[in-house]
Enzyme design. Structure first.
Site, mmCIF file in Angstrom:
data_model
loop_
_atom_site.group_PDB
_atom_site.id
_atom_site.type_symbol
_atom_site.label_atom_id
_atom_site.label_comp_id
_atom_site.label_asym_id
_atom_site.label_seq_id
_atom_site.Cartn_x
_atom_site.Cartn_y
_atom_site.Cartn_z
ATOM 1 N N GLU A 13 0.845 -1.077 -0.021
ATOM 2 C CA GLU A 13 0.050 -0.137 0.133
ATOM 3 C C GLU A 13 1.005 1.413 -0.013
ATOM 4 O O GLU A 13 0.351 2.340 0.412
ATOM 5 C CB GLU A 13 -0.980 0.029 1.117
ATOM 6 C CG GLU A 13 -1.850 -1.195 1.095
ATOM 7 C CD GLU A 13 -2.837 -1.135 2.452
ATOM 8 O OE1 GLU A 13 -3.695 -0.796 2.586
ATOM 9 O OE2 GLU A 13 -2.367 -2.168 3.439
ATOM 10 N N SER A 142 -6.649 -2.521 1.734
ATOM 11 C CA SER A 142 -6.762 -1.708 0.366
ATOM 12 C C SER A 142 -7.405 -2.655 -0.597
ATOM 13 O O SER A 142 -7.425 -2.472 -1.605
ATOM 14 C CB SER A 142 -5.652 -0.979 -0.037
ATOM 15 O OG SER A 142 -5.218 0.104 0.801
ATOM 16 N N ASP A 248 -15.233 -0.955 9.881
ATOM 17 C CA ASP A 248 -15.941 -1.306 8.644
ATOM 18 C C ASP A 248 -17.078 -2.304 8.762
ATOM 19 O O ASP A 248 -16.761 -3.444 9.595
ATOM 20 C CB ASP A 248 -15.176 -1.835 7.565
ATOM 21 C CG ASP A 248 -14.238 -0.614 6.996
ATOM 22 O OD1 ASP A 248 -14.548 0.480 7.407
ATOM 23 O OD2 ASP A 248 -13.156 -1.028 6.536
ATOM 24 N N SER A 271 -10.860 9.438 0.795
ATOM 25 C CA SER A 271 -10.871 8.765 2.158
ATOM 26 C C SER A 271 -12.151 9.155 2.825
ATOM 27 O O SER A 271 -12.906 10.231 2.837
ATOM 28 C CB SER A 271 -9.551 9.004 2.806
ATOM 29 O OG SER A 271 -8.642 8.722 2.109
#
Length: 300
Positions: A13, A142, A248, A271
Site C-alpha cells: 500500500e 486496501s 467497517d 478517503s
C-alpha cells in the site's frame, strides 16, 4: 512544534500511503506546526529520518505501518505518534486475531478460517458457508488480492494469488448486504458513511479511483443506528483502539456484521474519515488538529 508526516514504507500500500501523506502535508495548519514530510523507503530509514521531530503523524498503511512495528520503534525513541498504539495496531492488522477477539466479546462477524497453503483448504467447511466466499490476505489492506469466489474451481487459484501477498490467507463467509463505515474518534462515533461501489464489491479500484464508489453520510433507521453505534464502540474498546480508527461493517436484512478495523485509515481526497468529519462541519485541517491533540494528550 515540528511534525514529521511519515509516509511511503515497504508494504503493498506504499502508493496509497504517499497519497495520504501528501494530502496530510497539504492540509496541516502551517501557522501551528513546522511540517516535515518523511518518506520511508526501507525499514532502516526510520531512526535517521525521525531525528529532531517532536511528533510523528503517521500516514503509513499496511505492514510496518499499521502492524505496530513503527509504533514500537517510535515508543522506543520516545517520540509521540498519532493513532492507535502498538498492541491494537498489531491485532487489528491481523484479521484472524481481530475476529477471534470479536467472537470472544460476542460481537457479530462473518464466519471464517485461515490457511497457510492450498493443502489446508477445507472444501466441506466452505460449502457450509455456501458460495460465494471471500478470499483475502490475512494481514493485507486496501482490498489488494481480495476475491469474491463463486465456485470450488476458483478457490485454489485465488488462495495461491493471495499467498503471494501474505503467508496466511483468510477464507470468509460472504455477507451480501449494504456496506457502511463507522469512524470513531476518542471513543465517539462520527457520522456513518454508506458505501455503494460501482463494482461487485469495495475493491482497490473502487476505493482509490474517482467515481469508483458512491460514498455519503447516511442516516440509519433509529434502532439500526443504535445497534451499529453499540457495535462500533464495543469493537473500538475490545481491540483497545485509541485516538481514532475506522470500523467497517456490512448490514444484511437489518443485521450488522463487523468486517474489519482500520487503525490508520486513508487520508486521501477520496478517503472516508475526512468525508465523515465534514458531515459535522469539521474540515480536513481541523480533523488533523484533533488527531494531533488527542494523540499528544495520550502519549505526551
Amino acid at each position: 512544534m515540528k511534525i514529521g508526516v511519515i509516509m511511503g514504507g515497504v508494504s503493498s500500500e506504499r502508493d496509497i500511503s504517499l497519497k495520504s501523506g501528501n494530502s496530510v502535508v497539504e492540509n496541516l495548519d502551517r501557522s501551528k506546526y513546522e511540517v516535515v514530510p518523511i518518506v520511508l523507503d526501507s525499514k532502516e530509514d526510520v531512526i535517521d529520518k525521525v531525528k529532531g521531530i517532536d511528533f510523528a503523524l503517521l500516514a503509513l498503511h499496511g505492514k510496518f505501518g499499521e502492524d505496530g512495528t513503527i509504533q514500537g520503534v517510535l515508543e522506543t525513541l520516545g517520540i509521540p505518534y498519532s493513532g492507535c498504539g502498538l498492541l491494537s495496531s498489531s491485532v487489528c492488522m491481523d484479521k484472524d486475531m481481530t475476529k477471534k477477539v470479536l467472537k470472544a466479546c460476542d460481537i457479530r462477524t462473518a464466519r471464517w478460517y485461515t490457511v497457510m497453503s492450498i493443502d489446508e483448504i477445507d472444501y466441506k467447511l466452505i460449502e457450509e458457508y455456501t458460495y460465494p466466499v471471500v478470499v483475502k490476505p490475512n494481514s493485507g489492506g486496501s482490498s489488494v488480492a481480495t476475491f469474491v469466489v463463486h465456485s470450488k474451481d476458483e478457490i485454489e487459484n485465488c488462495v495461491n494469488e493471495a499467498l503471494k501477498w501474505d503467508k496466511e490467507v483468510m477464507i470468509e463467509e460472504y455477507i451480501n448486504g449494504d456496506e457502511i463505515t463507522c469512524p470513531v474518534i476518542d471513543g465517539k462515533l462520527l457520522p456513518i458513511i454508506a458505501i455503494k461501489p460501482k463494482s461487485a464489491f469495495f475493491d482497490y479500484t473502487s476505493k482509490y479511483t474517482d467515481g469508483g464508489a458512491d460514498e455519503f453520510v447516511i442516516e440509519l433507521e433509529k434502532e439500526l443506528h443504535k445497534e451499529v453505534e453499540k457495535m462500533a464502540l464495543a469493537t473500538y474498546k475490545a481491540l483497545k483502539c485509541s485516538v481514532y480508527s475506522r470500523v467497517d461493517m456490512i448490514v444484511k436484512n437489518g443485521i450488522p456484521y463487523i468486517l474489519e478495523v482500520n487503525t490508520l485509515p486513508g487520508m486521501t481526497k477520496n478517503s472516508l474519515i475526512p468525508k465523515s468529519a465534514a458531515g459535522v462541519n469539521i474540515n480536513f485541517s481541523e480533523l488533523l488538529d484533533i488527531i494531533i491533540e488527542k494523540s499528544i494528550k495520550l502519549r505526551g
